[in-house]
Write an enzyme that holds these catalytic residues in place. Structure first.
Site, PDB file in Angstrom:
ATOM      1  N   SER A 297       0.878  -0.904   0.245  1.00  0.00           N
ATOM      2  CA  SER A 297       0.198  -0.255  -0.171  1.00  0.00           C
ATOM      3  C   SER A 297       0.930   1.193   0.056  1.00  0.00           C
ATOM      4  O   SER A 297       1.839   1.847  -0.913  1.00  0.00           O
ATOM      5  CB  SER A 297      -1.037  -0.167   0.939  1.00  0.00           C
ATOM      6  N   HIS A 438      -7.194  -6.235   0.318  1.00  0.00           N
ATOM      7  CA  HIS A 438      -6.053  -4.949   0.053  1.00  0.00           C
ATOM      8  C   HIS A 438      -6.015  -5.410   1.123  1.00  0.00           C
ATOM      9  O   HIS A 438      -6.185  -5.503   2.156  1.00  0.00           O
ATOM     10  CB  HIS A 438      -6.904  -3.343   0.263  1.00  0.00           C
TER      11      HIS A 438
HETATM   12  C1  GCU Z   1      -5.933   4.518   2.028  1.00  0.00           C
HETATM   13  C2  GCU Z   1      -4.960   5.373   0.838  1.00  0.00           C
HETATM   14  C3  GCU Z   1      -3.863   4.991   0.077  1.00  0.00           C
HETATM   15  C4  GCU Z   1      -2.880   3.996   0.443  1.00  0.00           C
HETATM   16  C5  GCU Z   1      -3.440   3.147   1.752  1.00  0.00           C
HETATM   17  C6  GCU Z   1      -2.774   2.523   2.577  1.00  0.00           C
HETATM   18  O1  GCU Z   1      -6.366   3.602   1.302  1.00  0.00           O
HETATM   19  O2  GCU Z   1      -6.124   5.656  -0.003  1.00  0.00           O
HETATM   20  O3  GCU Z   1      -3.335   5.440  -1.223  1.00  0.00           O
HETATM   21  O4  GCU Z   1      -2.375   2.767  -0.462  1.00  0.00           O
HETATM   22  O5  GCU Z   1      -4.566   3.938   2.613  1.00  0.00           O
HETATM   23  O6  GCU Z   1      -1.792   3.014   2.647  1.00  0.00           O
HETATM   24  O7  GCU Z   1      -2.996   1.619   3.234  1.00  0.00           O
END
Ligand code: GCU
Length: 459
Positions: A297, A438
Site C-alpha cells: 500500500s 487489500h
Molecule cells: C489509503 C490511501 C491509499 C493507500 C492506503 C494504505 O487507502 O488512499 O493510497 O495505499 O491508504 O496505505 O493503506
C-alpha cells in the site's frame, strides 16, 4: 441600476414609464451578457489550467468511464529523441525521468544525512526455536540540534552465512509482526487503530503480534531468506506535520516545511530504506547484493520510489500500492491524484498538486517509475477486490514498463491481457492478481519467495 432607483416613479408620464421599462430591459440584457462572458472566461481559464471541465465527484470503478489518454513513451525523451539502446536509456532517459519524479512527484531529499552511529540493542542466536538469529539494531542520526533513531528488526536464518534479505516497513511497530516477546515496543507516534488495540497514538503490549498474519517470518526463514523490518513512523510520523521526523534535518534557517520540490513523507520513508541499506553493507550476516525491498500500500509506493532511486536494491516488490505507486494515474480509476493529495497532503511534494484533476498535463506516468528499476527484477501485485488501487492500472504499468526491460534483454509482461486470478507471471517484471482484499497474504509471500528464488538465486 443606480440611475433607475433614483427616479420618482409616481410623477412619470406613460411615455417615460415605457422608457424606463426599456431601460430596465436594456440593463438586464447588459447584465446577462456580462454574466455569460464572465462565465465563459472563467471556464476557459479553468480548462487551460486544469485541462478538464468537471472534477470527478465519486471515484470511478467502471472501465467504460476510463478517459482516453496518451501514455508517455518511456523510450522517447522529453525533447522527442528516441532511445534505441540500454546505454542511451542509462545516460539520457533514466536521469531525466528520475529528476522529474524527484522534483514533481515525491520530492527531492534536500541534504545528505549519513548514519551517525549504529547500535545492536538486542541480539539472540536462538530465535524461532533456534532456527534464526534475531537482531534489533538502532540507526542514529544527528545534525545540529536534531537527533533521530530508528530500529531495524532482523531475523536471519542460522544455517547460512551471508543471506539475502527481504526489507520492508511495517505500519504499527516491529512488535506487531510476530508474537515474539523480545521485540522492543517503539515509543514513536503511531496512527490509531482500536481494532488492533492501538489508542492515543501510542504503542503498547496490547498490539503485540496483531499483524503476524502479514509477516510469515518462519516461512521466510525456512526458505533461506532473512527478514528486516522498520516501523515507518520512526522515520517520519505519518501525519501532516513537517516539524517531526527526518524533514527538519534539512531545513535552512527559518524553514518550517519542505519547499514545493522537496520531500514529502514517501520520499522520507524511501530515504530511511536507503539508510537501512547503508547499514546492511556493514553487516557481515547480510548479503547486501541481494536485498529485496518490499512494501504494501503506501509502503508499496515507498518501496517503488526507494528501488527506483537506489540501485543497490536488487529487486523491488509492490503489494497493492495503487495511486502514486504502481497504478497508472491517467486512468483516473479508483483513487486519483486529487483525492490522494487531499487525504494525505504530506505524502507527495507540493508540486504534485499541479496534477490534481489534471492528469492530462502530467508528462510521465507510473509505468516510468517501474521502468526506473530496470533491469532489476520488479514484482507488481494486485488484489481482485482492491478496486481503490486499480488492479488493471497496476497491471498496465508493469506491461508498459516492459519495453525498457527488453532493452536490457530481460523479459517483462508479454501481453495487455491480464492473467487470470491466482496465476502469477514470474518474469523479471512479475505480476499477479490474487483473489481477496487489500492485504498481504500467505499467497503473496509464497509468490515473492518463488520469484526471488528464480530471479536472484537462479534456483
Ligand atoms: C489509503 C490511501 C491509499 C493507500 C492506503 C494504505 O487507502 O488512499 O493510497 O495505499 O491508504 O496505505 O493503506
Amino acid at each position: 441600476m443606480d440611475i433607475i432607483s433614483n427616479i420618482n416613479f409616481e410623477n412619470l408620464s406613460e411615455n417615460s414609464t415605457f422608457r424606463i421599462r426599456k431601460a430596465k430591459l436594456y440593463d438586464a440584457y447588459i447584465m446577462t451578457t456580462r454574466f455569460i462572458i464572465l462565465t465563459l472566461a472563467v471556464l476557459a481559464i479553468w480548462i487551460t489550467i486544469f485541462g478538464q471541465i468537471v472534477p470527478q465527484k465519486d471515484p470511478n470503478y467502471d472501465e467504460n468511464n476510463v478517459p482516453k489518454f496518451d501514455l508517455p513513451d518511456p523510450l522517447t525523451t522529453f525533447s522527442g529523441k528516441k532511445i534505441k539502446n540500454s546505454s542511451e536509456w542509462i545516460e539520457e532517459r533514466r536521469p531525466e525521468l528520475l529528476t522529474f519524479f524527484s522534483e514533481n512527484v515525491y520530492g527531492k531529499v534536500p541534504c545528505k544525512i549519513p548514519i551517525y552511529q549504529w547500535k545492536v540493542v538486542e541480539q539472540s542466536g536462538n530465535a524461532l526455536d533456534g532456527k534464526a538469529c534475531r537482531k534489533q539494531v538502532d540507526l542514529i542520526f544527528k545534525k545540529d540540534n536534531h537527533t533521530l533513531r530508528f530500529n531495524i528488526l532482523m531475523y536471519l536464518p542460522n544455517e547460512a552465512e551471508k543471506v539475502p534479505v527481504f526489507l520492508g516497513y511495517n505500519f504499527y511497530g516491529n512488535h506487531t509482526i510476530t508474537n515474539d516477546t523480545n521485540i522492543l515496543i517503539s515509543d514513536a507516534w503511531t496512527r490509531n487503530d482500536k481494532s488492533l488495540g492501538i489508542d492515543n497514538h501510542r504503542l503498547t503490549e496490547d498490539s503485540r503480534g496483531v499483524r503476524a498474519n502479514r509477516w510469515p517470518v518462519e516461512k521466510i526463514i525456512d526458505s533461506g531468506y532473512g527478514l528486516a523490518t522498520i516501523f515507518y513512523c520512526e522515520v517520519d510520523p505519518d501525519r501532516d506535520d513537517f516539524s517531526d521526523g527526518i524533514h527538519p534535518f534539512c531545513y535552512i534557517e527559518g524553514q518550517q516545511c519542505p519547499a514545493s520540490d522537496e520531500w514529502g513523507s514517501i520520499s522520507a520513508w524511501a530515504w530511511g530504506l536507503s539508510r537501512a541499506m547503508d547499514y546492511f553493507e556493514q553487516d557481515k550476516d547480510v548479503d547486501a547484493s541481494k536485498v529485496i525491498v518490499f512494501g504494501h500500500s503506501r509502503l508499496g509506493k515507498t518501496a517503488l520510489w526507494a528501488g527506483a532511486q537506489d540501485e543497490r536494491f536488487s529487486a523491488v516488490i509492490s503489494n497493492n500500492s495503487g495511486c502514486g505507486g504502481a497504478a497508472l494515474s491517467k486512468r483516473r480509476f479508483g483513487e486519483t491524484i486529487a483525492r490522494i493529495n487531499a487525504a494525505f497532503p504530506h505524502w507527495f511534494c507540493k508540486n504534485f498538486r499541479k496534477y490534481n484533476d489534471n492528469e492530462v498535463a502530467l508528462p510521465v506516468d507510473q509505468h516510468e517509475l517501474i521502468a526506473l528499476i530496470a533491469p532489476r527484477p520488479v514484482y507488481v501485485a494486485s488484489a481482485e477486490k482492491d478496486l481503490w488501487a486499480d488492479p488493471r492500472g497496476e497491471f498496465l504499468t508493469a506491461y508498459f514498463a516492459t519495453p525498457v526491460y527488453e532493452l536490457f534483454g530481460k523479459d517483462g509482461i508479454p501481453t495487455q491481457e491480464m492473467p487470470p486470478v491466482n496465476q502469477p507471471i514470474h518474469n523479471t517484471v512479475a505480476y499477479h492478481i490474487r483473489t481477496g482484499e487489500h492485504d498481504v497474504t500467505d499467497f503473496d509471500w509464497e509468490q515473492y519467495i518463488k520469484w526471488a528464488d528464480k530471479q536472484l538465486l537462479k534456483k
